[in-house]
Motif scaffolding. Structure first.
Motif, mmCIF file in Angstrom:
data_model
loop_
_atom_site.group_PDB
_atom_site.id
_atom_site.type_symbol
_atom_site.label_atom_id
_atom_site.label_comp_id
_atom_site.label_asym_id
_atom_site.label_seq_id
_atom_site.Cartn_x
_atom_site.Cartn_y
_atom_site.Cartn_z
ATOM 1 N N VAL C 189 0.834 -1.198 0.000
ATOM 2 C CA VAL C 189 0.000 0.000 0.000
ATOM 3 C C VAL C 189 0.874 1.255 0.000
ATOM 4 O O VAL C 189 0.543 2.261 -0.626
ATOM 5 C CB VAL C 189 -0.946 -0.015 1.210
ATOM 6 C CG1 VAL C 189 -1.929 1.124 1.123
ATOM 7 C CG2 VAL C 189 -1.702 -1.320 1.270
ATOM 8 N N LEU C 192 1.827 2.215 -3.468
ATOM 9 C CA LEU C 192 0.691 2.819 -4.183
ATOM 10 C C LEU C 192 0.499 4.267 -3.740
ATOM 11 O O LEU C 192 0.290 5.165 -4.561
ATOM 12 C CB LEU C 192 -0.580 2.020 -3.910
ATOM 13 C CG LEU C 192 -0.638 0.636 -4.548
ATOM 14 C CD1 LEU C 192 -1.896 -0.091 -4.107
ATOM 15 C CD2 LEU C 192 -0.600 0.747 -6.055
ATOM 16 N N ALA C 193 0.583 4.486 -2.419
ATOM 17 C CA ALA C 193 0.434 5.850 -1.905
ATOM 18 C C ALA C 193 1.532 6.745 -2.457
ATOM 19 O O ALA C 193 1.305 7.901 -2.819
ATOM 20 C CB ALA C 193 0.474 5.834 -0.384
ATOM 21 N N LEU C 195 3.001 6.443 -5.266
ATOM 22 C CA LEU C 195 2.723 6.758 -6.678
ATOM 23 C C LEU C 195 1.794 7.971 -6.795
ATOM 24 O O LEU C 195 1.931 8.783 -7.713
ATOM 25 C CB LEU C 195 2.092 5.557 -7.373
ATOM 26 C CG LEU C 195 3.058 4.489 -7.878
ATOM 27 C CD1 LEU C 195 2.292 3.286 -8.394
ATOM 28 C CD2 LEU C 195 3.953 5.042 -8.976
ATOM 29 N N SER C 196 0.854 8.086 -5.843
ATOM 30 C CA SER C 196 -0.051 9.224 -5.950
ATOM 31 C C SER C 196 0.664 10.533 -5.611
ATOM 32 O O SER C 196 0.342 11.581 -6.158
ATOM 33 C CB SER C 196 -1.287 9.018 -5.083
ATOM 34 O OG SER C 196 -0.933 8.922 -3.742
ATOM 35 N N LYS C 199 2.634 11.482 -8.673
ATOM 36 C CA LYS C 199 1.807 12.099 -9.699
ATOM 37 C C LYS C 199 1.798 13.620 -9.542
ATOM 38 O O LYS C 199 1.976 14.365 -10.504
ATOM 39 C CB LYS C 199 0.395 11.556 -9.548
ATOM 40 C CG LYS C 199 -0.472 11.753 -10.719
ATOM 41 C CD LYS C 199 -1.655 10.850 -10.516
ATOM 42 C CE LYS C 199 -2.794 11.230 -11.380
ATOM 43 N NZ LYS C 199 -3.942 10.378 -11.075
ATOM 44 N N ASP C 302 5.715 3.733 5.951
ATOM 45 C CA ASP C 302 4.841 3.103 6.932
ATOM 46 C C ASP C 302 5.638 2.157 7.827
ATOM 47 O O ASP C 302 5.067 1.448 8.635
ATOM 48 C CB ASP C 302 3.716 2.346 6.223
ATOM 49 C CG ASP C 302 4.254 1.272 5.300
ATOM 50 O OD1 ASP C 302 5.443 1.359 4.937
ATOM 51 O OD2 ASP C 302 3.501 0.363 4.926
ATOM 52 N N GLY C 320 3.546 7.094 8.477
ATOM 53 C CA GLY C 320 2.603 6.026 8.133
ATOM 54 C C GLY C 320 1.315 6.489 7.483
ATOM 55 O O GLY C 320 1.226 6.661 6.266
ATOM 56 N N GLU C 321 0.304 6.742 8.310
ATOM 57 C CA GLU C 321 -1.019 7.031 7.758
ATOM 58 C C GLU C 321 -1.054 8.365 7.017
ATOM 59 O O GLU C 321 -1.920 8.569 6.162
ATOM 60 C CB GLU C 321 -2.060 7.015 8.863
ATOM 61 C CG GLU C 321 -1.632 7.800 10.067
ATOM 62 C CD GLU C 321 -2.590 7.627 11.236
ATOM 63 O OE1 GLU C 321 -3.788 7.530 10.978
ATOM 64 O OE2 GLU C 321 -2.126 7.616 12.371
ATOM 65 N N PHE C 324 -0.537 7.473 3.602
ATOM 66 C CA PHE C 324 -1.727 6.905 2.977
ATOM 67 C C PHE C 324 -2.779 7.981 2.704
ATOM 68 O O PHE C 324 -3.604 7.836 1.807
ATOM 69 C CB PHE C 324 -2.349 5.823 3.863
ATOM 70 C CG PHE C 324 -1.428 4.670 4.111
ATOM 71 C CD1 PHE C 324 -0.544 4.255 3.134
ATOM 72 C CD2 PHE C 324 -1.442 3.996 5.314
ATOM 73 C CE1 PHE C 324 0.310 3.197 3.349
ATOM 74 C CE2 PHE C 324 -0.588 2.927 5.534
ATOM 75 C CZ PHE C 324 0.285 2.530 4.557
ATOM 76 N N ALA C 325 -2.759 9.037 3.510
ATOM 77 C CA ALA C 325 -3.743 10.092 3.331
ATOM 78 C C ALA C 325 -3.335 11.066 2.229
ATOM 79 O O ALA C 325 -4.092 11.966 1.869
ATOM 80 C CB ALA C 325 -3.940 10.840 4.639
ATOM 81 N N SER C 327 -3.009 11.107 -1.033
ATOM 82 C CA SER C 327 -3.791 11.361 -2.242
ATOM 83 C C SER C 327 -5.060 12.138 -1.905
ATOM 84 O O SER C 327 -5.458 13.038 -2.636
ATOM 85 C CB SER C 327 -4.120 10.047 -2.948
ATOM 86 O OG SER C 327 -4.735 9.172 -2.042
#
Lengths: 264, 314, 392
Positions: C189, C192-193, C195-196, C199, C302, C320-321, C324-325, C327
Motif C-alpha cells: 500500500v 501505491l500511496a 505513486l499518488s 503524480k 509506513d 505512516g497514515e 496513505f492520506a 492522495s
C-alpha cells in the motif's frame, strides 16, 4: 472504457480476495496462495523488463558519451561478467554453485564471496557513519521534548554496551546538568532545577556505586525503555498505519482512489 | 564564538574519520574485555561440549550475507568446538546464498585444526615409515589412517555438506524418517552413501545435536518439526533481533541453548578460549556507542552556548 | 552356590514384563474451519507415562481390520493432526505406547470419523465483523462527504504542503528532483500511496520544466512510475520534456539499490529528494546522502522502525497514515476525505476500548481481592471483558 476495465478488474479481484479469506473450502481456500504464485511468476518475467531498462539506459549513456559514462561501463561489465561467470562455472562443474573451499571455488561463487558479500556489508556498514553524523546534526536538545528524547536515546545506547558504561553514564550526567543550566537561560527555572538535579544525582550515583552494579542496571533500564514507552508509541503508529492501509484498500477496491492508475 | 560555530557545523567527514578510528582501533588492538557468560550461551556450549567423540552434529545455515557479522562468528566457533571435541559435522542450508558462508566456516575450522595438528600428524607418519618401511603395506596404511583420524579433518569422513534444498518444513519433518529422501547426494552431487561418515546416519536418531544459525523464523520451525516430533536436541545461534522470540522455547526446554547476537558469539568464543570475530567486534560496538553519545552531547552543549550567546547579543 | 548364581541370573534376565497402561480419553475430531483432509487427535497420558518411551498413532479403515502406523513420537506427545485423510472416508484411530522393554499397550479404537471441507472459517468471524463495521464506517462517511463537503476538515500535513515549494526550490537552483519509491513492490500500500504523491510531484515538475529522476528497485514499480510521470507530463502539455532515461531500474538488491541511489545523488546533485514508500535499513543511508548534497528531503514511510531515522535526517517526514492520506490531502476529493473521517472514527473506538480495558484491569488490581479466589468484582469484569474482546 480504457479506464473502466482496470477499475472493474480491481473491484472484482479485491472482493474475491476478501471473500475467499473466509472460505477454507477448495478452490477458495488456496486462492490467495495461487495468486501469489502467479504474481511471483509475473515478477520473474518483469525482471527482464528491468534488465532491458538497465542495459538500454547505460548503453545510451556510453554511446552519447555523457558525463560519468565510465560508471555505466562498470555497471555493464559487472552485469555481463557475473552472468558469464555463472555460465562458465555451470559448464565446468555442472552447477553454477560450485564451492568446495575458499581455494577451490567456482567463479560464480567467487564473485559472490569476494565482491557481493564485502560490497553488501560495506554499504550496510556505512550506517554506522551516517548514524554518527545524523545524530550529531539532528539531535539538538533545544526543547523539553527533544531533551527527553535524547536522554532516552542515550540510556538505550548505554544499555547495549559491554564496556565503558561508567564514562558514558557520566557524559549523560554532564549533559543533564548542561541542559538544566540552559533551561535557566530560556527562563524555565523549574525544568532547569529538575534536569540539573537529576544530572547531579546520576553523576553521584555513578561515582558511588561499583561499576559492575551499574553495568548490571543499565541493560534493565534499556529493556524498560524499549518495552514500555517505545512499544506504546510504536503500537500507536502501527494501529494508525493498519487502519490507513485498510481504508486505502477500501478506496482502491471501490474505485475512489485511482491515483495508482496513471491515466486518471 | 567562531570556534563554536565551526564545531556545530563541523564537516561530517571529520565525524566519519572519528567513527572509523573508534571502530578500527579496538578491532586492531586486543582490548581485554571482561565477559560475563550468560546462562543461555553456557547451555549451548555445554550441549556441544558434553557430546561423546564421534557424535554427529548438524549445522543448519539459515542466514545470509546481511547477517554475516552476527551469525558467522557463531558458526565458526561451534565448528571449531565440534572438531576439537572429535565431533563430526553435517552442514545443511535453508537459504541458498547462505550455504557458502557455512561451508567457509566449516572449511576454515577444518583447515585450522589440520594446521594445529600438522606436526603431530607428520611425526606419526614419520614414525610409521620407520616402523613399516613399505608404504604400500596394510600395516602402514592402517597407521596412516589412524593418524589421520586423530589429527586430520577430512571431507566425507569428519564433515559433509549436504547443500541447499528448497522446502523448509517438509525437509525438517522428512529427515526424521530418512535423510536420503531429500539429500541423496551432497552439494557436489556425490552420492551420500559413498561418504564414509554418512554410512550410519539416517535420521535424527543418528544426530546428537542440531544447531541452527538463523536470522529469521527457522529456529522455530526446527523446534516445531525436528524437536517436538522427534525429540531432536536443538541449540540456536541467532541475530539480536530474533532473541526475544526464542525465550519461551528456552523456558520450555525445547531449545537447549541460545547464542544471541554479537554478544553471544563473544561469550561462546570466551568459553572456547578462542578469539574470533565475536570477541573482536564487541569492544568496537561499545566504543562506537560512546562516540555517538559524546558527539550528541557535545553538539547539544555547543548549541546551548550558541543560543545563549546570540540571546545576549539581541 | 551354583544354584544361587543360577537363580540370580534367572531373576535378572527373566524379570516378568510389567503390563503397561494405555493412554486414555482418546478424542478424534474433524479439524474445524479447514479445507478438509485433516483430523485432530488428542489423548490423556497413560498412568504409566514415566515408563513410556515411544508413542505411535495408528489408523485403519475397519475397527477389526489392519491398522497402519502414521507417526512415531519419541517424546511425550498428547496430540496429533493427521493431515493425510481423504475427505468423507471413515477412519478408525488408535494410539499405542511402548516402554523400554518393548511392552506395547493400545488405547481403545475410536471411530468412525470423517474429515470434510468447510464453507466458512468461524475462527475468522471476528475479523469479518470488525472489517464489515469498519468498511461500513468508511463507506458511510464517503456518502456523507458526497452530500456535504463543508464539514470535511483535514489537518495540515507539513510534508505534503511543502511539495510544491520543494519542487520550486529545485527549479530555482536549476537542479533536478530525485524521487525514490523505496524497495517495496506494487502490492504494498505504501508504494501505491507513493505513486499518488509522485503524480503530483511530476505534474509540478512538468509545469516548472524541471527534470525528475526516479531510480527503481522493482521493475513493475518502475513501469508504473514511468506511466505516471509520462502521463503527468502529457497532461501538463509538455510530453517533449519526458525522458524515459530518467526513470530506470537500478537493482533488486537492497544495499545495491542504496549504493546506486547514493551514486546518482552525488553525481546529479538534486535540489530536492523525495523518499516515499517502503524503506528498511537503507533509509538513513539515503537520507544522509541527500542531506550531504544539500537537498531538501521529504520522506514518508509506513515502516515504524525507520521513522526515527527519517525524523533525524530529513526536513519533513510523513508518518505512516499521513502517507496513505496523501492522495486525499492533495486532491481534496471529498469522497477520499470522507474515508479519512471514517478512519478517525475507528481510531476513536479503538482508543475507547483500550481505555476501558486498562481501567478495568487497573482497578481490579488495586481493589482488595477475595482471599480464596484472588478475584474481586472488578477483576471478574476485567476477565469477562477480556474474554469478550478476545473472541473478536
Amino acid at each position: 472504457m480504457k479506464r473502466r476495465v482496470p477499475l472493474i478488474i480491481t473491484f472484482l479481484m479485491g472482493v474475491l480476495m476478501v471473500v475467499t479469506f473466509f472460505i477454507p473450502r477448495e478452490p477458495f481456500g488456496s486462492f490467495e496462495q495461487r495468486m501469489l504464485v502467479w504474481f511471483s511468476i509475473l515478477g520473474g518475467f518483469t525482471l527482464l523488463l528491468g534488465l532491458d531498462s538497465l542495459v538500454k539506459h547505460h548503453f545510451r549513456r556510453i554511446i552519447r558519451k555523457r558525463k560519468d559514462s565510465f560508471y555505466s561501463i562498470v555497471t555493464l561489465v559487472s552485469l555481463f561478467g557475473t552472468l558469464a561467470a555463472g555460465i562458465v562455472t555451470w559448464a565446468k562443474y555442472g552447477t553454477p554453485l560450485e564451492f568446495a573451499s575458499l581455494e577451490q571455488i567456482g567463479s560464480f561463487y567467487w564473485v559472490y564471496w569476494w565482491i557481493m558479500v564485502p560490497l553488501q556489508s560495506t554499504v550496510f556498514a556505512l550506517l554506522a557513519f551516517f548514524i554518527a553524523s545524523a545524530a550529531y546534526r539532528a539531535f539538538r536538545a533545544r526543547t523539553f521534548d527533544a531533551t527527553l528524547l535524547l536522554v532516552a536515546a542515550i540510556l538505550v545506547m548505554i544499555g547495549k554496551m559491554t564496556m565503558g558504561v561508567v564514562p558514558a553514564a557520566l557524559i549523560l550526567a554532564v549533559f543533564l546538568v548542561a541542559a538544566g543550566v540552559y533551561r535557566f537561560f530560556v527562563r524555565e527555572p523549574v525544568l532547569g532545577i529538575i534536569f540539573g538535579s537529576i544530572g547531579v544525582a546520576l553523576g553521584v550515583l555513578v561515582i558511588i556505586f561499583p561499576a559492575a552494579k551499574i553495568a548490571q542496571i543499565a541493560p534493565q533500564v534499556q529493556e524498560w525503555i524499549m518495552s514500555v514507552p517505545q512499544m506504546a508509541a510504536r503500537r500507536g503508529i502501527l494501529i494508525g498505519v493498519t487502519l490507513g492501509a485498510v481504508a486505502m484498500s477500501i478506496r482502491i477496491i471501490l474505485g475512489i482512489e485511482r491515483t495508482y492508475l496513471s491515466s486518471t | 564564538m567562531k570556534f563554536i560555530r565551526w564545531v556545530t557545523n563541523i564537516d561530517r567527514r571529520i565525524i566519519f574519520l572519528l567513527m572509523f578510528v573508534v571502530v578500527l582501533v579496538p578491532i586492531l588492538i586486543d582490548i581485554p574485555l571482561e565477559t560475563d557468560v550468560g546462562p543461555t550461551v553456557e547451555a549451548a556450549y555445554t550441549a556441544v561440549d558434553t557430546l561423546p567423540p564421534g557424535s554427529v552434529i548438524m549445522l543448519s545455515v539459515d542466514y545470509d550475507a546481511t547477517s554475516y557479522p552476527e551469525c558467522h562468528p557463531m558458526i565458526v566457533a561451534v565448528s571449531n568446538h565440534a572438531f576439537s571435541k572429535g565431533l563430526r559435522i553435517i552442514l545443511v542450508a535453508h537459504i541458498p546464498t547462505g550455504l557458502p558462508l557455512g561451508q567457509a566456516a566449516v572449511e576454515e575450522a577444518a583447515f585450522e585444526y589440520n594446521k594445529l595438528h600438522k606436526q603431530e600428524y607428520d611425526a606419526a607418519i614419520k614414525q610409521a615409515i620407520t616402523t613399516y618401511p613399505d608404504t604400500s603395506s596394510v600395516e602402514f596404511r592402517q597407521v596412516r589412517e589412524d593418524a589421520a583420524v586423530k589429527y586430520k579433518k577430512r571431507y566425507g569422513v569428519d564433515y559433509v555438506n549436504l547443500g541447499f534444498r528448497p522446502g523448509l518444513a517438509s525437509i525438517m519433518v522428512g529427515m526424521g524418517r530418512e535423510i536420503r529422501d531429500f539429500y541423496a547426494q551432497d552439494y557436489k552431487s556425490t552420492d551420500v552413501d559413498s561418504l564414509p561418515m554418512m554410512k550410519r546416519v539416517h535420521n535424527y536418531e543418528d544426530i546428537a545435536l542440531l544447531a541452527s544459525f538463523a536470522h529469521g523464523k527457522q529456529v522455530e520451525y526446527w523446534i516445531q518439526y525436528a524437536g517436538a516430533r522427534y525429540g531432536q536436541k536443538i541449540i540456536a545461534g541467532v541475530t539480536g533481533v530474533v532473541i526475544p522470540d526464542l525465550y519461551p522455547f528456552l523456558q520450555s526446554k525445547q531449545l537447549s541453548g541460545l547464542i544471541g547476537g554479537l554478544k553471544g558469539a563473544n561469550e561462546y568464543e570466551f568459553l572456547l578460549g578462542r578469539k574470533g570475530l565475536g570477541t573482536k567486534g564487541m569492544p568496537a560496538q561499545s566504543t562506537a556507542h560512546i562516540l555517538v553519545i559524546f558527539l550528541i552531547v557535545l553538539g547539544t552543549i555547543f548549541e546551548f552556548i550558541l543560543s545563549i550567546l546570540s540571546r545576549r547579543k539581541s | 552356590m551354583v544354584f544361587l548364581v543360577l537363580l540370580f541370573f534367572f531373576q535378572s534376565d527373566y524379570e516378568p514384563l510389567k503390563p503397561l497402561s494405555p493412554v486414555t480419553n482418546l478424542v478424534v475430531e474433524d479439524v474445524e474451519n479447514d479445507a478438509g483432509g485433516s483430523i485432530d487427535l488428542s489423548w490423556k497420558p497413560s498412568p504409566d507415562s514415566a515408563r513410556v518411551v515411544t508413542y505411535k498413532v495408528l489408523r485403519g479403515l475397519y475397527p477389526d481390520g489392519e491398522f497402519t502406523e502414521l507417526v512415531v513420537f519419541k517424546v511425550p506427545t498428547y496430540s496429533f493432526r493427521d493431515a493425510t485423510t481423504e475427505d468423507r472416508v471413515e477412519y478408525f484411530y488408535m494410539v499405542q505406547v511402548i516402554d523400554e522393554r518393548g511392552v506395547v499397550a493400545s488405547s481403545e479404537i475410536v471411530g468412525p470419523r470423517i474429515s470434510k471441507p468447510h464453507w466458512f472459517n468461524t475462527g475468522r468471524l471476528a475479523v469479518l465483523v470488525v472489517a464489515m463495521a469498519y468498511a461500513l464506517m468508511v463507506i458511510l462517511y464517503i456518502e456523507f462527504a458526497k452530500r456535504d463537503t463543508s464539514k470535511m476538515y483535514i489537518r495540515r500535513i507539513a510534508g505534503l504542503d511543502q511539495i510544491d515549494e520543494a519542487v520550486g526550490r529545485a527549479t530555482e537552483m536549476g537542479k533536478p528532483i530525485l524521487y525514490s519509491l523505496g524497495i517495496g513492490f506494487l502490492t504494498d500500500v505504501a508504494t501505491l500511496a507513493s505513486l499518488s504523491i509522485l503524480k503530483r510531484v511530476a505534474r509540478r515538475a512538468a509545469e516548472y520544466e524541471t527534470r525528475i529522476v526516479i531510480p527503481n528497485y522493482d521493475p513493475i514499480v518502475m513501469t508504473a512510475a514511468q506511466e505516471t510521470v509520462r502521463h503527468a507530463f502529457v497532461q501538463t502539455g509538455r510530453p517533449d520534456l519526458y525522458a524515459e532515461d530518467d526513470v530506470t531500474f537500478v537493482t533488486n538488491d537492497q544495499f545495491g539499490y542504496a549504493a546506486g541511489v547514493d551514486g546518482i545523488m552525488l553525481r546529479e546533485r538534486p535540489g530536492t529528494v523525495f523518499l516515499q514508500g517502503s524503506f528498511f535499513a537503507e533509509s538513513l543511508i539515503l537520507a544522509e546522502t541527500a542531506h550531504s548534497v544539500g537537498a531538501i528531503t521529504i520522506a514518508g514511510t509506513d515502516q515504524a522502525t525507520q521513522l526515527p531515522f527519517f525524523f533525524a535526517a530529513c526536513d519533513y517526514t510523513l508518518i505512516g497514515e499521513e502517507l496513505f492520506a496523501a492522495s486525499a490531502y492533495l486532491d481534496r476529493n471529498p469522497q477520499m476525505l470522507g474515508s479519512l473521517k471514517g478512519e478517525d472514527l475507528a481510531k476513536i473506538i479503538i482508543v475507547v476500548i483500550i481505555l476501558l480495558v486498562s481501567i478495568f484491569g487497573t482497578i481490579g488490581e488495586i481493589l482488595p481481592k477475595d482471599a480464596a479466589t484472588e478475584t474481586n468484582v472488578m477483576s471478574e469484569w476485567f476477565v469477562k471483558l477480556k474474554d469478550f474482546l478476545g473472541r473478536y
